[in-house]
Design a protein around this motif. Sequence first.
Motif, PDB file in Angstrom:
ATOM      1  N   ILE A   7      -8.114  32.438  60.129  1.00  0.00           N
ATOM      2  CA  ILE A   7      -7.754  31.292  59.286  1.00  0.00           C
ATOM      3  C   ILE A   7      -9.000  30.426  59.135  1.00  0.00           C
ATOM      4  N   GLY A  16       2.917  25.550  54.334  1.00  0.00           N
ATOM      5  CA  GLY A  16       2.669  26.851  53.683  1.00  0.00           C
ATOM      6  C   GLY A  16       1.840  27.737  54.603  1.00  0.00           C
ATOM      7  N   GLY A 143      -1.030  35.998  54.277  1.00  0.00           N
ATOM      8  CA  GLY A 143      -0.223  35.589  53.128  1.00  0.00           C
ATOM      9  C   GLY A 143      -0.614  36.441  51.927  1.00  0.00           C
ATOM     10  N   GLU A 144       0.231  36.348  50.908  1.00  0.00           N
ATOM     11  CA  GLU A 144       0.080  37.195  49.724  1.00  0.00           C
ATOM     12  C   GLU A 144      -1.300  37.080  49.069  1.00  0.00           C
ATOM     13  N   GLN A 146      -4.089  36.956  50.208  1.00  0.00           N
ATOM     14  CA  GLN A 146      -5.181  37.675  50.860  1.00  0.00           C
ATOM     15  C   GLN A 146      -5.064  39.190  50.708  1.00  0.00           C
ATOM     16  N   VAL A 181       5.084  29.735  50.044  1.00  0.00           N
ATOM     17  CA  VAL A 181       5.748  28.443  49.920  1.00  0.00           C
ATOM     18  C   VAL A 181       5.146  27.776  48.686  1.00  0.00           C
ATOM     19  N   LYS A 190       1.492  27.602  44.021  1.00  0.00           N
ATOM     20  CA  LYS A 190       1.536  27.729  45.476  1.00  0.00           C
ATOM     21  C   LYS A 190       1.256  26.383  46.140  1.00  0.00           C
TER      22      LYS A 190
END
Length: 327
Positions: A7, A16, A143-144, A146, A181, A190
């Motif tokens: 991260i 999110g 998450g999507e 990436q 989210v 997003k």
Amino acid sequence: MRIFSGIQPTGAIHIGNYAGAIQNWVRLQDEHECIFCICDYHALTTVNDGERLRRQVADAALDLLACGLDVHKCRLFVQSQVPEHTELAWILSCCASIGELNRMTQFKEKSERSEFVNAGLFTYPILMAADILLYKAELVPVGEDQLQHLEVARVFARHFNNVFGQTFPEPQSRLTAATRVMALNDPSKKMSKSIPGSTIMLTDSDEVIRRQIKKAVTDVGGAGETMSPGVANLFNLLKIFSTPETVAFFEEQYKEGALRYGDLKKTLGDDIAAKLSVIRERRQELAKDPGLVEDMLVDSAKQVRCLARQTLDEVREKVGYSPLKSC
Ligand code: AMP
Ligand code: TRP
């Protein structure tokens, strides 16, 4: 099965990030060997203030630990403590085609937003691939947004394996159930720090949390056959922060056409506030002892660095470099 994820320490974390990444990490640490990284090399593509970066790294560590990462169960380290990431990134950059990098939508978006487009922003997916491959990780929870980066990580790994011999497993992605989210004030986008009013931050007070949920966009236009994006987003959040019974209750009401948004928002606001207040308290406790947090990060870094060195010894040998003799 070894799991890796990272991260960026880009300041305060919102729900999110929590739903798309961290919550998943916390679950996975009980089931697998997990290595989690605070990616401060990546952050240099957008942060150019040393003090700020240092502060953001410390904040990210506090956030992650407060959310439930436990260094007895997983490794949590700061990327720049393991310089092998950049060494492998260079080698992989010679296995990466510019064509592949040119396809990256995140690069297109980010480069449009800034006047000075640094090369790091462009080669970012190579460093991300290096992060994963350095530990020969097989699974990467993300998450999507990436997924595209992960897809090219596999391409780079394949290319390296084809040229220099089988070395890296091709890492697979693992999406969280609640993948995206959406922005509370604009459910077509997003949730993101860069959209003002779209988020709830982990550090927000109960009052701010309740206000944000109360203000959240629900219906645009009249009631249709399908759930509006705003309401779907609230249900998504309900699944993350409330009990299955609560979710079932409101779903039933929705089906019967008897759902009152005010009730849904009240429950959701309360449940998010309850969950985040626990995290907030834990964070305050941890913040009292920065030395302890630092020790945890360093200890993890030492452990993963041994793994990283092993991979690089193998890679160096395969590409034709001598073993390191200069240290
Ligand atoms: P970022 O802060 O954008 O670097 O994202 C950190 C992590 O949180 C990544 O794994 C993202 O996929 C995830 N993430 C960021 N924003 C959202 C969102 N609105 N919904 C779900 N996951 C997100
Ligand atoms: N690029 C990821 C993001 O912005 C962070 C990241 C860096 C990452 N290296 C990684 C995620 C390796 C998974 C695996 O969210």
